[in-house]
Design a protein around this motif. Structure first.
Motif, short mmCIF file in Angstrom:
data_model
loop_
_atom_site.label_atom_id
_atom_site.label_comp_id
_atom_site.label_asym_id
_atom_site.label_seq_id
_atom_site.Cartn_x
_atom_site.Cartn_y
_atom_site.Cartn_z
N GLU A 39 0.75 -1.39 -0.15
CA GLU A 39 0.06 0.01 0.01
C GLU A 39 0.80 1.29 0.04
OE1 GLU A 39 -3.58 2.28 2.37
OE2 GLU A 39 -3.71 0.02 1.65
N THR A 72 -14.06 -9.88 5.78
CA THR A 72 -13.18 -10.26 4.71
C THR A 72 -12.61 -11.90 5.09
OG1 THR A 72 -11.21 -9.33 5.78
CG2 THR A 72 -12.42 -8.12 3.81
N GLN A 75 -11.38 -14.60 2.39
CA GLN A 75 -11.25 -14.07 1.19
C GLN A 75 -9.77 -14.07 0.85
OE1 GLN A 75 -13.59 -10.61 -0.02
NE2 GLN A 75 -15.00 -11.08 1.85
N THR A 79 -6.56 -10.76 -3.48
CA THR A 79 -7.77 -10.16 -4.29
C THR A 79 -7.92 -8.92 -3.59
OG1 THR A 79 -8.48 -12.26 -4.90
CG2 THR A 79 -10.14 -10.29 -4.79
N LEU A 80 -8.09 -9.00 -2.21
CA LEU A 80 -8.48 -7.83 -1.46
C LEU A 80 -7.32 -6.65 -1.30
CD1 LEU A 80 -9.41 -9.71 1.88
CD2 LEU A 80 -10.94 -8.41 0.34
N GLY A 82 -5.10 -6.21 -3.76
CA GLY A 82 -5.10 -5.96 -5.25
C GLY A 82 -6.22 -4.94 -5.36
N ASP A 83 -7.43 -5.31 -5.13
CA ASP A 83 -8.63 -4.30 -5.39
C ASP A 83 -8.31 -2.96 -4.63
OD1 ASP A 83 -9.90 -6.39 -6.84
OD2 ASP A 83 -11.29 -6.78 -5.14
N ARG A 84 -7.75 -3.11 -3.44
CA ARG A 84 -7.41 -1.72 -2.64
C ARG A 84 -6.29 -0.91 -3.19
NH1 ARG A 84 -8.00 -0.42 3.14
NH2 ARG A 84 -6.37 0.99 3.56
N MET A 86 -5.82 -0.72 -6.81
CA MET A 86 -6.54 -0.36 -7.80
C MET A 86 -7.30 0.91 -7.63
SD MET A 86 -4.86 -1.74 -10.23
CE MET A 86 -5.88 -0.88 -11.63
N ASP A 87 -7.88 0.76 -6.12
CA ASP A 87 -8.72 1.74 -5.97
C ASP A 87 -8.05 3.02 -5.38
OD1 ASP A 87 -11.20 2.94 -5.58
OD2 ASP A 87 -11.65 1.85 -3.50
N PRO A 90 -6.00 3.92 -9.93
CA PRO A 90 -6.49 2.98 -11.22
C PRO A 90 -5.63 2.89 -12.25
CG PRO A 90 -8.07 4.86 -10.26
CD PRO A 90 -6.59 5.20 -9.54
N ARG A 96 -1.57 -9.90 -10.50
CA ARG A 96 -1.71 -10.83 -9.00
C ARG A 96 -1.31 -12.09 -9.26
NH1 ARG A 96 -7.41 -7.65 -7.16
NH2 ARG A 96 -7.54 -6.10 -8.69
#
Length: 242
Positions: A39, A72, A75, A79-80, A82-84, A86-87, A90, A96
């Motif tokens: 992060e 979560t 999960q 995935t978690l 990675g999504d964070r 990208m948020d 972007p 991944r």
């Protein structure tokens, strides 16, 4: 300049931000150390990242891991996280890899396309092979040693592995790296604090991990911060602009 990088550009300057945007970093392990490291790298503006982890969130992760929430549990971390990421950015070029890193796979994963390898694995054999692979390919690597069993944030350091001490994981890694003809040249994040032996818990030995120490909420994140700082400062100084 994207609006979200405004404060970073004031500090890094436009050229520094571009260096980070052109950089490619591999982060292996997305637990308490790796999730925070990934992060911090994304928020700094690193443009390309590969994240590797085969685990899912366990309820025992909630006290220290960034993606771990009651909502979560179960999960995949890759995935978690990675999504964070990208948020956050972007435009991040993110790969991944959802797998537990076997010792053999560690050699395959490291390629010269990366500017830096961040090792946040807590299992010793895959960790050793990842470090050795990076060293063999003359790549920059920083490896997280043991954050467990420690409480004093002021004793966290970044140094060459040959200078690490008061860390059982670092001792084991040093000994085994010597047998692989690596004695120095690997940066590590470690703590000089002596571990609380009363917090040690043995495991069933699965996934190359025989034991673990009790861990608080802030030490793994601090290790991740130091690892990310080391990478970011190197990239700002040494990454060549295309």
């Amino acid at each position: 300049m994207a609006q979200w990088t405004e404060r970073a550009e004031l500090l890094f300057r436009a050229e520094g931000l571009e260096r980070l945007r052109q950089s490619n970093v591999l982060v292996v392990g997305l637990g308490g150390v790796g999730s925070f490291a990934a992060e911090f790298l994304a928020r700094a503006g690193v443009g390309t990242m590969t994240i590797v982890d085969g685990d899912v969130v366990d309820i025992t992760n909630i006290n220290r891991q960034l993606p771990a929430l009651h909502s979560t549990v179960g999960q995949p971390k890759v995935t978690l996280v990675g999504d964070r990421l990208m948020d956050i950015n972007p435009e991040l070029k993110l790969t991944r890899v959802k797998e537990f890193l076997s010792p053999e796979r560690a050699y395959e994963l490291v390629t010269t396309e990366y500017d830096y390898v961040v090792d946040c694995i807590d299992s010793i054999t895959p960790k050793l092979n990842l470090i050795k692979s990076a060293r063999d390919k003359k790549m920059k690597v920083i490896s997280s040693m043991g954050a467990g069993g420690k409480m004093d944030a002021s004793k966290v350091r970044v140094t060459d592995i040959s200078k690490s001490h008061n860390c059982h994981l670092a001792t084991a890694v040093r000994k085994r790296l010597r047998k692989m003809y690596v004695q120095k040249g690997v940066k590590v994040v470690f703590s000089t604090e002596i571990q609380d032996e009363g917090s040690l818990c043995m495991t069933d030995g699965l996934n190359f991990k025989k034991s673990f120490y009790g861990t608080n909420s802030y030490m793994p994140g601090l290790f991740g911060l130091y690892a990310a700082e080391t990478v970011i400062r190197y990239l700002l100084k040494n990454k060549e602009l295309k």
